[in-house]
Design an enzyme around this catalytic site. Structure first.
Site, PDB file in Angstrom:
ATOM      1  N   LYS A  56       0.827  -1.207   0.000  1.00  0.00           N
ATOM      2  CA  LYS A  56       0.000   0.000   0.000  1.00  0.00           C
ATOM      3  C   LYS A  56       0.868   1.267   0.000  1.00  0.00           C
ATOM      4  O   LYS A  56       0.630   2.216  -0.752  1.00  0.00           O
ATOM      5  CB  LYS A  56      -0.904  -0.038   1.230  1.00  0.00           C
ATOM      6  CG  LYS A  56      -1.560   1.242   1.584  1.00  0.00           C
ATOM      7  CD  LYS A  56      -2.656   1.597   0.623  1.00  0.00           C
ATOM      8  CE  LYS A  56      -3.051   3.035   0.758  1.00  0.00           C
ATOM      9  NZ  LYS A  56      -4.401   3.305   0.384  1.00  0.00           N
ATOM     10  N   CYS A  78      -3.381  10.585   1.905  1.00  0.00           N
ATOM     11  CA  CYS A  78      -2.651   9.352   1.576  1.00  0.00           C
ATOM     12  C   CYS A  78      -1.291   9.637   0.962  1.00  0.00           C
ATOM     13  O   CYS A  78      -0.260   9.336   1.537  1.00  0.00           O
ATOM     14  CB  CYS A  78      -3.466   8.527   0.596  1.00  0.00           C
ATOM     15  SG  CYS A  78      -5.125   8.248   1.175  1.00  0.00           S
TER      16      CYS A  78
HETATM   17  N1  SAJ Z   1      -2.112  14.945  -8.319  1.00  0.00           N
HETATM   18  C1  SAJ Z   1      -1.342  15.748  -9.126  1.00  0.00           C
HETATM   19  N2  SAJ Z   1      -1.044  15.317 -10.384  1.00  0.00           N
HETATM   20  C2  SAJ Z   1      -1.525  14.131 -10.874  1.00  0.00           C
HETATM   21  C3  SAJ Z   1      -2.306  13.311 -10.043  1.00  0.00           C
HETATM   22  C4  SAJ Z   1      -2.589  13.744  -8.759  1.00  0.00           C
HETATM   23  O1  SAJ Z   1      -0.889  16.830  -8.728  1.00  0.00           O
HETATM   24  O2  SAJ Z   1      -1.243  13.836 -12.042  1.00  0.00           O
HETATM   25  C5  SAJ Z   1      -2.422  15.390  -6.944  1.00  0.00           C
HETATM   26  C6  SAJ Z   1      -3.919  15.571  -6.691  1.00  0.00           C
HETATM   27  O3  SAJ Z   1      -4.351  16.826  -7.118  1.00  0.00           O
HETATM   28  C7  SAJ Z   1      -3.990  15.407  -5.198  1.00  0.00           C
HETATM   29  C8  SAJ Z   1      -2.909  14.365  -4.927  1.00  0.00           C
HETATM   30  O4  SAJ Z   1      -2.055  14.371  -6.047  1.00  0.00           O
HETATM   31  O5  SAJ Z   1      -3.662  16.613  -4.532  1.00  0.00           O
HETATM   32  C9  SAJ Z   1      -3.432  12.967  -4.703  1.00  0.00           C
HETATM   33  O6  SAJ Z   1      -4.494  12.687  -5.604  1.00  0.00           O
HETATM   34  P1  SAJ Z   1      -4.674  11.268  -6.324  1.00  0.00           P
HETATM   35  O7  SAJ Z   1      -5.905  11.354  -7.159  1.00  0.00           O
HETATM   36  O8  SAJ Z   1      -3.442  10.874  -7.021  1.00  0.00           O
HETATM   37  O9  SAJ Z   1      -4.805  10.234  -5.139  1.00  0.00           O
HETATM   38  P2  SAJ Z   1      -5.729  10.144  -3.809  1.00  0.00           P
HETATM   39  O10 SAJ Z   1      -4.919  10.685  -2.677  1.00  0.00           O
HETATM   40  O11 SAJ Z   1      -7.086  10.691  -4.031  1.00  0.00           O
HETATM   41  O12 SAJ Z   1      -5.851   8.555  -3.683  1.00  0.00           O
HETATM   42  C10 SAJ Z   1      -4.658   7.769  -3.625  1.00  0.00           C
HETATM   43  C11 SAJ Z   1      -4.799   6.633  -4.647  1.00  0.00           C
HETATM   44  N3  SAJ Z   1      -3.512   5.938  -4.788  1.00  0.00           N
HETATM   45  C12 SAJ Z   1      -2.950   5.730  -5.997  1.00  0.00           C
HETATM   46  O13 SAJ Z   1      -3.430   6.137  -7.025  1.00  0.00           O
HETATM   47  C13 SAJ Z   1      -1.683   4.955  -6.001  1.00  0.00           C
HETATM   48  C14 SAJ Z   1      -5.882   5.668  -4.194  1.00  0.00           C
HETATM   49  O14 SAJ Z   1      -5.923   4.537  -5.058  1.00  0.00           O
HETATM   50  C15 SAJ Z   1      -5.607   5.217  -2.748  1.00  0.00           C
HETATM   51  O15 SAJ Z   1      -6.631   4.349  -2.280  1.00  0.00           O
HETATM   52  C16 SAJ Z   1      -5.613   6.451  -1.878  1.00  0.00           C
HETATM   53  O16 SAJ Z   1      -4.531   7.296  -2.312  1.00  0.00           O
HETATM   54  C17 SAJ Z   1      -5.414   6.024  -0.435  1.00  0.00           C
HETATM   55  O17 SAJ Z   1      -6.424   5.967   0.300  1.00  0.00           O
HETATM   56  O18 SAJ Z   1      -4.295   5.687  -0.057  1.00  0.00           O
END
Ligand code: SAJ
Length: 432
Positions: free
Chosen positions: A212, A266
């Site tokens: 994870k 996360c």
């Molecule tokens: N972000 C960027 N650029 C991107 C993608 C995301 O700046 O290209 C930023 C988002 O705006 C946000 C942060 O990253 O601030 C996180 O967003 P996210 O959509 O990547 O992830 P979370 O935090 O909503 O969910 C993540 C997911 N993990 C992965 O994709 C590996 C989800 O599957 C997990 O279940 C979750 O963390 C968790 O609960 O751990």
């Protein structure tokens, strides 16, 4: 097939409540446990205390069918799923106190034969810590039946659902199930098979914990790459979104999107658990965190430069407070720190903060004379400078003419990435 018919889910947050609801709509009798009486009351009314698509329908259905209820005290059950927060402390080690509190609620209810699952994202060996903690309170029970004592089964089953798509991903994602014993893993696998249509992959508890953390670090490292590119591109005077769009045409390149920093509970947190577990050897993971954590300051500096260039006391519209698009979750959101820093540093500016998913400003932004919550249209109409912090659909749909002639700092590239829109803005500006 599972023999488990009653489950207590401890922690009714963004993960616990969806998990409780999906088990209940699949016929399991679920009691949700939470320390927050308001959360308990709203679940018992069939309502959801936060925004997550489709969750409301599941909770309302499960409560009305009598399969889901909520309470503040842990009941007896055949299985317990612990889904409580695991924040980090000042020194960035994990704070396991919520897990310990959940364990104190569960321990007196155990008779032997139960399954206790830790779902909270946890540092390596947290599941073992929880098991030892519970067995410390209940020395009459055991992990392996030594001395003929009744056995309690412990497993770690991390969730991997994406906020905003939780009800879909709970069902369709593959799932990792790590047991302290093989029997615990088997029991947990059978329980998740009640609703999980993805593959359920069995391993030990510590590997499951690390899997994870590694998934979220992988994403953090890749976002850091995009964020670093955005700073470099700005120095070189090129459009980073155009750059990434072009590079991603390569069949083996898939660069993520830059933003104002990484938020959420996360990705901005979990990599530190790896760094804390192996500080000497976690160079890349630590640096990625530092790159992403530095991005908000860079955005603030850009806005300050723009304000100085205008030479007026500007009205600044900041679009978005959530940590990502189309949700109401403000946890660890870089937008809040950016808005607070702008309020501190540009005392003569007026900040119109737009967040369509909340009704009130968060604490960090309250009681500031230069900050107020505003609607999208009003803020954009009044602004000299527009700062895009979140790529909500509502902002993407703003007509090009509305922003023509204004200074735009678009940390998400929602407008700049769209060449046709750029042309429309230029045409609207020329017509002014
Ligand atoms: N972000 C960027 N650029 C991107 C993608 C995301 O700046 O290209 C930023 C988002 O705006 C946000 C942060 O990253 O601030 C996180 O967003 P996210 O959509 O990547 O992830 P979370 O935090 O909503 O969910 C993540 C997911 N993990 C992965 O994709 C590996 C989800 O599957 C997990 O279940 C979750 O963390 C968790 O609960 O751990």
């Amino acid at each position: 097939m599972t023999n488990i018919q009653t489950v207590a889910v401890v922690g009714l947050g963004y993960i616990g409540l969806p998990t409780a609801a999906i088990l209940a709509t699949n016929g399991i009798n679920v009691v949700g446990v939470d320390v927050n009486q308001n959360t308990v009351d709203s679940v018992n009314r069939g309502e959801v205390p936060f925004v997550e698509p489709d969750l409301g329908v599941h909770v309302a259905g499960a409560v009305s069918q009598g399969h889901l209820s909520a309470t503040t005290s842990t009941p007896e059950a055949q299985a317990y799923i612990v889904a409580v927060p695991t924040p980090f402390r000042e020194d960035r080690s994990a704070d396991l106190s919520y897990i310990e509190a959940a364990a104190r609620g569960i321990a007196p209810r155990l008779k032997g034969g139960e399954l206790v699952i830790l779902e909270s994202t946890s540092p390596p060996r947290a599941t073992r810590h929880m098991a030892e903690y519970i067995l410390g309170l209940r020395p009459d029970l055991s992990l392996d039946g030594a001395d003929g004592a009744p056995v309690v089964h412990f497993a770690h089953c991390p969730e991997r659902v994406l906020p905003g798509r939780v009800m879909i991903e709970l069902v369709t994602n593959d799932r990792i199930v790590g047991g302290i014993t093989a029997e615990a893993a088997k029991l947990a696998k059978d329980l998740y098979a009640v609703f999980c249509q993805g593959e359920i992959l069995v391993t030990d508890d510590v590997t499951a914990e690390m899997a994870k953390l590694v998934e979220n670090s992988y994403r953090d490292v890749n976002i850091a790459f995009a964020n670093e590119l955005s700073v470099i591109s700005d120095k070189l005077g090129i459009d980073v979104w155009e750059l990434i769009r072009l590079a991603n045409h390569h069949p083996r390149v898939n660069i993520l999107q830059p933003g104002p920093g990484v938020g959420g509970h996360c990705i901005a947190v979990d990599p530190w658990f790896i760094v804390a577990a192996a500080p000497e050897t976690s160079h890349l993971i630590r640096t990625a965190r530092e790159v992403n954590d530095a991005k908000p300051e860079w955005v603030v500096a850009k806005v300050r430069e723009a304000a100085e260039a205008l030479g007026i006391q500007p009205v600044i519209a900041t679009l978005g407070l959530a940590f990502k698009a189309n949700i109401d979750d403000l946890r660890e959101s870089p937008s809040i720190g950016i808005t607070a820093a702008l309020s501190d540093q540009l005392t003569d500016a007026k900040l119109l903060v737009v967040e369509p998913h909340v009704k009130a400003l968060p604490k960090a932004l309250q009681d500031r004379s230069n900050v107020e919550l505003a609607e999208t249209d009003t803020a954009i109409a009044q602004a000299d400078i527009i700062v895009v912090l979140v790529d909500h659909d509502e902002f993407k749909n703003v007509p090009p003419a509305a922003v023509a002639g204004k200074t735009v700092i678009d940390s998400r590239g929602i407008w700049r990435a769209d060449v046709e829109r750029d042309l429309a803005i230029a045409a609207a500006a020329a017509a002014l």
